[in-house]
Design a protein around this motif. Structure first.
Motif, PDB file in Angstrom:
ATOM      1  N   THR A 142       0.867  -1.187   0.000  1.00 29.20           N
ATOM      2  CA  THR A 142       0.000   0.000   0.000  1.00 29.20           C
ATOM      3  C   THR A 142       0.898   1.230   0.000  1.00 29.20           C
ATOM      4  O   THR A 142       2.080   1.147   0.357  1.00 29.20           O
ATOM      5  CB  THR A 142      -0.898   0.056   1.255  1.00 29.20           C
ATOM      6  N   ALA A 164       1.075   3.369   2.102  1.00 33.31           N
ATOM      7  CA  ALA A 164       1.549   3.621   3.467  1.00 33.31           C
ATOM      8  C   ALA A 164       2.479   2.530   3.973  1.00 33.31           C
ATOM      9  O   ALA A 164       2.927   2.591   5.118  1.00 33.31           O
ATOM     10  CB  ALA A 164       0.362   3.760   4.414  1.00 33.31           C
ATOM     11  N   GLY A 165       2.768   1.529   3.151  1.00 33.39           N
ATOM     12  CA  GLY A 165       3.646   0.447   3.600  1.00 33.39           C
ATOM     13  C   GLY A 165       3.030  -0.912   3.321  1.00 33.39           C
ATOM     14  O   GLY A 165       1.922  -1.020   2.792  1.00 33.39           O
ATOM     15  N   ALA A 224     -12.042   5.783   6.291  1.00 33.11           N
ATOM     16  CA  ALA A 224     -10.936   6.129   7.192  1.00 33.11           C
ATOM     17  C   ALA A 224      -9.743   5.220   6.946  1.00 33.11           C
ATOM     18  O   ALA A 224      -8.583   5.652   6.961  1.00 33.11           O
ATOM     19  CB  ALA A 224     -11.398   6.014   8.648  1.00 33.11           C
ATOM     20  N   LEU A 225     -10.045   3.979   6.704  1.00 31.21           N
ATOM     21  CA  LEU A 225      -8.996   3.004   6.418  1.00 31.21           C
ATOM     22  C   LEU A 225      -8.266   3.367   5.135  1.00 31.21           C
ATOM     23  O   LEU A 225      -7.035   3.338   5.058  1.00 31.21           O
ATOM     24  CB  LEU A 225      -9.680   1.657   6.267  1.00 31.21           C
ATOM     25  N   ARG A 255      -5.986   6.316   5.468  1.00 24.40           N
ATOM     26  CA  ARG A 255      -4.724   6.038   6.165  1.00 24.40           C
ATOM     27  C   ARG A 255      -3.743   5.290   5.272  1.00 24.40           C
ATOM     28  O   ARG A 255      -2.539   5.540   5.311  1.00 24.40           O
ATOM     29  CB  ARG A 255      -5.005   5.216   7.431  1.00 24.40           C
ATOM     30  N   LEU A 256      -4.239   4.346   4.480  1.00 25.97           N
ATOM     31  CA  LEU A 256      -3.340   3.506   3.691  1.00 25.97           C
ATOM     32  C   LEU A 256      -3.010   4.130   2.344  1.00 25.97           C
ATOM     33  O   LEU A 256      -1.985   3.827   1.743  1.00 25.97           O
ATOM     34  CB  LEU A 256      -3.968   2.112   3.490  1.00 25.97           C
ATOM     35  N   THR A 270       2.250  -1.355   9.742  1.00 27.13           N
ATOM     36  CA  THR A 270       1.200  -0.784   8.887  1.00 27.13           C
ATOM     37  C   THR A 270      -0.173  -1.320   9.295  1.00 27.13           C
ATOM     38  O   THR A 270      -1.175  -0.596   9.255  1.00 27.13           O
ATOM     39  CB  THR A 270       1.479  -1.101   7.406  1.00 27.13           C
ATOM     40  N   ALA A 278      -1.216   0.673  12.185  1.00 22.80           N
ATOM     41  CA  ALA A 278      -1.635   2.004  11.744  1.00 22.80           C
ATOM     42  C   ALA A 278      -3.062   1.950  11.190  1.00 22.80           C
ATOM     43  O   ALA A 278      -3.883   2.843  11.451  1.00 22.80           O
ATOM     44  CB  ALA A 278      -0.674   2.525  10.679  1.00 22.80           C
ATOM     45  N   ALA A 279      -3.360   0.901  10.445  1.00 21.69           N
ATOM     46  CA  ALA A 279      -4.711   0.763   9.885  1.00 21.69           C
ATOM     47  C   ALA A 279      -5.744   0.613  10.999  1.00 21.69           C
ATOM     48  O   ALA A 279      -6.807   1.254  10.977  1.00 21.69           O
ATOM     49  CB  ALA A 279      -4.756  -0.441   8.942  1.00 21.69           C
ATOM     50  N   ALA A 300      -6.294   3.899  12.746  1.00 20.99           N
ATOM     51  CA  ALA A 300      -7.098   4.831  11.938  1.00 20.99           C
ATOM     52  C   ALA A 300      -8.582   4.504  12.082  1.00 20.99           C
ATOM     53  O   ALA A 300      -9.446   5.380  12.184  1.00 20.99           O
ATOM     54  CB  ALA A 300      -6.670   4.766  10.476  1.00 20.99           C
ATOM     55  N   LEU A 301      -8.847   3.231  12.100  1.00 23.31           N
ATOM     56  CA  LEU A 301     -10.225   2.786  12.257  1.00 23.31           C
ATOM     57  C   LEU A 301     -10.776   3.194  13.618  1.00 23.31           C
ATOM     58  O   LEU A 301     -11.905   3.696  13.728  1.00 23.31           O
ATOM     59  CB  LEU A 301     -10.214   1.267  12.145  1.00 23.31           C
ATOM     60  N   ARG A 359     -11.547   6.862  13.864  1.00 23.43           N
ATOM     61  CA  ARG A 359     -12.771   7.275  13.186  1.00 23.43           C
ATOM     62  C   ARG A 359     -14.018   6.886  13.963  1.00 23.43           C
ATOM     63  O   ARG A 359     -14.991   7.641  14.009  1.00 23.43           O
ATOM     64  CB  ARG A 359     -12.821   6.635  11.788  1.00 23.43           C
TER      65      ARG A 359
END
Lengths: 558, 558
Positions: A250, A252-253, A539-540, A543-544, B532, B535-536, B539-540, B543
């Motif tokens: 992705t 983002a990584g 939102a997911l 972020r990605l 990552t 991070a996902a 983010a969830l 939100r």
């Protein structure tokens, strides 16, 4: 620009991906043509065009000039090599769309809705992360492209607010990385095609068991990204049930849920990535559950008096743990059509001896129950299932119908090309619901499709089969045919699709059982997951994929 | 404050939730005590405390005064009623922790790590959304509380940066909403306990089939929030496989994935909410797959020469689709311990007649294979499995061991209380891996636990069983016992836990197969899902729970 054989596949150097007609389905060398009795059946039932309407020549397909900025192009070539960045006309046409009905209508007319400004062929997964960085910097949309078989607009490039759109063809990432016999898993790169995997597994006595109608072309990554289900998924499991681990690049990584048989470590990231349709990143490797290749198979035809009694029998099979690996129950309309298209010398003739004489042609519903596995196991399971089926009023009629179906199991998309040539719209759509809502859903969707076709002055044939069994419910797969409204083909299709979708959500179905969302199902995504669900998915994505470059305009509405 | 019977359950008015010891496991009225031979076994194998160490009296449990601000308290009472907001001493102690080893060590000493500033009892799901709004406004942490059986710190309230922490006890949301016989689904509120659901389903000829060791107390919502697996999950499926649909109230709104047998409409939100451990919101309703209640069951004991050959047989059972519903294979150490604790008059004596005389006591590994279902089906499946087992060198020894196990299947947590009273640490942990890594993982984790215990001068017993089978792998369930380091109980536990966790991630296992993350597994969450992935998930959460009030400090490290 001129069409050439080598461009038919659009292949990167390392690929053995099969060639595909740019304007339709399948092998470009396959001879066209419908048998006379089939053409006659169509003429009588839906009407056909006065003159055949073949696709335009490839050279006449109109594309806007590539808008890929020169600077970005140079950087892309530096990253992927000159051969990894292509923008020839044929290359762009081949990646302009998937294989949905609207795609084909547009392609055959030489007017695809758009085309990628270039096609990229990464040669290694390590190129993906820098590629995303580059594309984010230049505001280039990235549209992952596997087998190119999406029927919901999943691979048609939408540029959105970006400077250009690029198809990311994964065919060079096609290695079989590892087969773990003890754990019954196979790890493969995502661009590997299903038949290529099956050939290599078969040599080791194994099978994946995933056979969607698009089998001859699908890539493993595409199956994962769209939650594919195949014809034998009642037995082998839906594709997401076959995914043990995966790797997704992705912006983002890297996301790489490990290959574990089970875990209780929080929300299941695998289930987030599977079905993400390229909107979060690109799946580039998968670890899949495999099984022993079957040593025997038995496909039995069974007639039921009607769809209701057939569905009741399938429910009992699923709930009493006697389900076959392949289970298809055609409704009266589809049964009639199958027999008609098979022709006097085919299934109809053979069935005449077994069944039709006994009950009268045209009555009843035909089911195919397919069992695969080790020798004795197949016999035992088949006997148990047929015994139950008989108790539910089913009449087993032997192997002929099953073998006839197997021989043609991947042929329908070829038939679609022929129908389009003769001015006949043909489209499929699928849903699923719990058993208690299934017949209500069936009736509502069939009425909605038929009603919309009639309203438009093109009354048609609407058919359905139950295609996958679960203990709690089943899927319904609809096919409809009607004479095309010439010049209004897309509006005609849109009206029917809308009517069907509204009926599905109003009657408890899912908007898609195994075709994914793409563009075609966007209007119903909020019905499917709710507004808070959409907010969570957005939102997911934010972020990605903060730059919003990954397959924009798909999966998430608005 | 004085302990009273009615407070033992901490019950809301509408609840039939069973009472639970505040300091340990289970029925407060159950008489304590270990049989003499078990005590002797412990004295010989691990050593025990010189004097029994009972828990302190409830009145001596030290809690900080409730810091719930008066204004918030008044608003909460206005929303939930006076009876829905409680902050009595016993109430707070009962919701101060789950049932993990560190929880019990602290509770028995009268020093829980913390306690909720009040306990809330919502009476309707419609109260949840306004409740979250209120809590966000006053910065109050909300800790969902179902059966209170978490062994990983999942229900221990952590206030974090917030003004106070509130336990949200769901016991009043315990309705069975609907049973759909045709679709084989049951819809229930999340506070319903598993035994209450099973009683009501049994009256209709159905079962959920979910029997974790904590069965007598677990709530359905808790099982979903933690991805529970039960003793029969090899047959009936893990809890997340039973969840067809659910409703979760989050601060950002309701998430309600519909009850569908399957769908290809994007990432699966159900799989995001299941396993979220109260950090995104509160699951308040579930639609679960149910099955016909079994009319027959057969639990067979099978001896294998060693763990390796037993594991190979279980793998074959799983991969040849002959797996029993319950499959447990004890290693040599657990087999020896089970026979010793059963005593001369119990399993050991009965087995002496069947087996031990033939091969010599203490050798080999005992497996329990349990089959449940319709009469004939059980016989057929059992015969097929035992035939395979014999080909793998297994020796079926009849029903005694299986029946002995069944009779005690929920007893281990009671035994733990007794061991703690005698100064013996007992803890369990579980993992899972693919078959090709399973024995490596087994050895590494067992060595890590034993090594840590020895290093600390408290050499102990380390046991393991394979507890759940999958085609691609299996779970390992470790139990270890050692003499407590008095005054250093938590440091002792922490050292072993750390050693085991490091061994698990180094050798391809998941940090938890069915106990969830909570606090205890936070150090390995990043190993599990990657940076990552974290991070996902963050983010969830950001939100859905922007104020960060939902079960802070759990699931997501940092």
């Amino acid at each position: 620009m001129v069409w050439s054989g080598s461009l038919a596949s659009g292949a990167g150097a390392a690929s053995d991906a099969p060639a595909m007609r740019w304007w339709g389905w399948g092998d470009p060398d396959r001879a066209p043509g419908l048998p006379a009795h089939a053409l006659e059946f169509l003429r009588e039932s839906t009407g056909i065009a006065a003159q055949p309407r073949p696709p335009v020549a490839l050279g006449n397909v109109r594309l806007a000039p590539s808008e890929l900025p020169a600077g970005a192009r140079a950087e892309l070539r530096a990253l992927l090599g000159a051969d990894g960045v292509r923008d020839g006309h044929a290359e762009r046409v081949l990646h302009a769309a998937g294989k949905g009905y609207p795609d084909l209508v547009r392609l055959r007319a030489g007017e695809p809705r758009g085309a990628p400004d270039a096609v990229l062929y990464p040669a290694a997964p390590t190129q993906l992360q820098p590629l995303f960085e580059l594309c984010a910097r230049h505001s280039l949309a990235v549209v992952p492209f596997g087998g190119g078989t999406s029927v919901v607009g999943g691979v048609a490039p939408l540029r959105g607010e970006h400077a250009a759109a690029l198809a990311l063809d994964l065919r060079a990432l096609a290695a079989l990385v590892e087969v773990d016999h003890e754990s019954r898993t196979a790890t493969a790169q995502a661009g590997l095609r299903a038949p290529a995997l099956e050939r290599r597994l078969a040599a080791q006595g194994l099978t994946l068991g995933h056979f969607p109608q698009s089998y001859e072309y699908v890539s493993l990554g595409g199956c994962a990204a769209t939650r594919s289900a195949g014809q034998a998924s009642t037995g082998y499991g839906r594709f997401e049930e076959l995914v043990l681990g995966l790797r997704m690049a992705t912006p983002a990584g890297e996301l790489a849920p490990r290959a574990l048989p089970a875990s209780a470590a929080g929300p299941d990231l695998r289930e987030l990535l599977v079905g993400s349709e390229g909107t979060l990143g690109v799946i580039h490797e998968l670890t899949l559950r495999v099984r022993a290749a079957p040593s025997r198979s038995h496909y039995e035809g069974v007639f039921f008096e009607d769809f209701v009694s057939g569905a009741a029998a399938l429910r009992a099979l699923a709930q009493e743990h006697l389900a076959p690996d392949v289970a298809r129950l055609s409704d009266e309309s589809e049964t009639r059509m199958s027999l008609a298209l098979a022709g006097a010398g085919g299934l109809k003739g053979r069935l005449g001896r077994a069944y039709v004489g006994a009950r009268g042609y045209g009555l009843g519903c035909l089911a195919i129950l397919g069992f695969e596995g080790a020798g004795r196991e197949v016999g035992r399971r088949c006997a148990g299932a047929l015994s139950l089926v008989r108790r539910h009023g089913g009449l087993p009629v032997g192997r002929s119908p099953g073998e006839a179906w197997r021989a043609q199991r991947f042929a329908a998309p070829y038939l679609r090309d022929e129908l389009l040539t003769h001015g006949v719209m043909v489209e499929t759509l699928e849903t699923a619901a719990t058993w208690s809502r299934l017949l209500e859903l069936y009736g509502a969707v069939a009425r909605a499709i038929a009603g919309s076709l009639e309203e438009q002055g093109t009354p048609g044939l609407v058919m359905c089969h139950v295609s996958h069994l679960y203990e709690t419910g089943a899927s319904l797969y609809f096919t409809f045919l009607a004479r095309q409204r010439e010049g209004e083909e897309l509006a005609q299709w849109q009206a029917v699709k809308h009517a069907a979708g509204e009926a599905i959500v109003a009657h408890g179905g899912t908007i898609t059982h195994h075709h994914a969302i793409g563009c075609a199902h966007l209007p119903w995504m909020e019905d499917e997951v709710g507004s808070t669900g959409l907010a969570a998915l957005r939102a997911l994505k934010a972020r990605l994929d903060p730059a919003g470059i990954m397959n924009p305009g798909k999966l998430l509405p608005g």
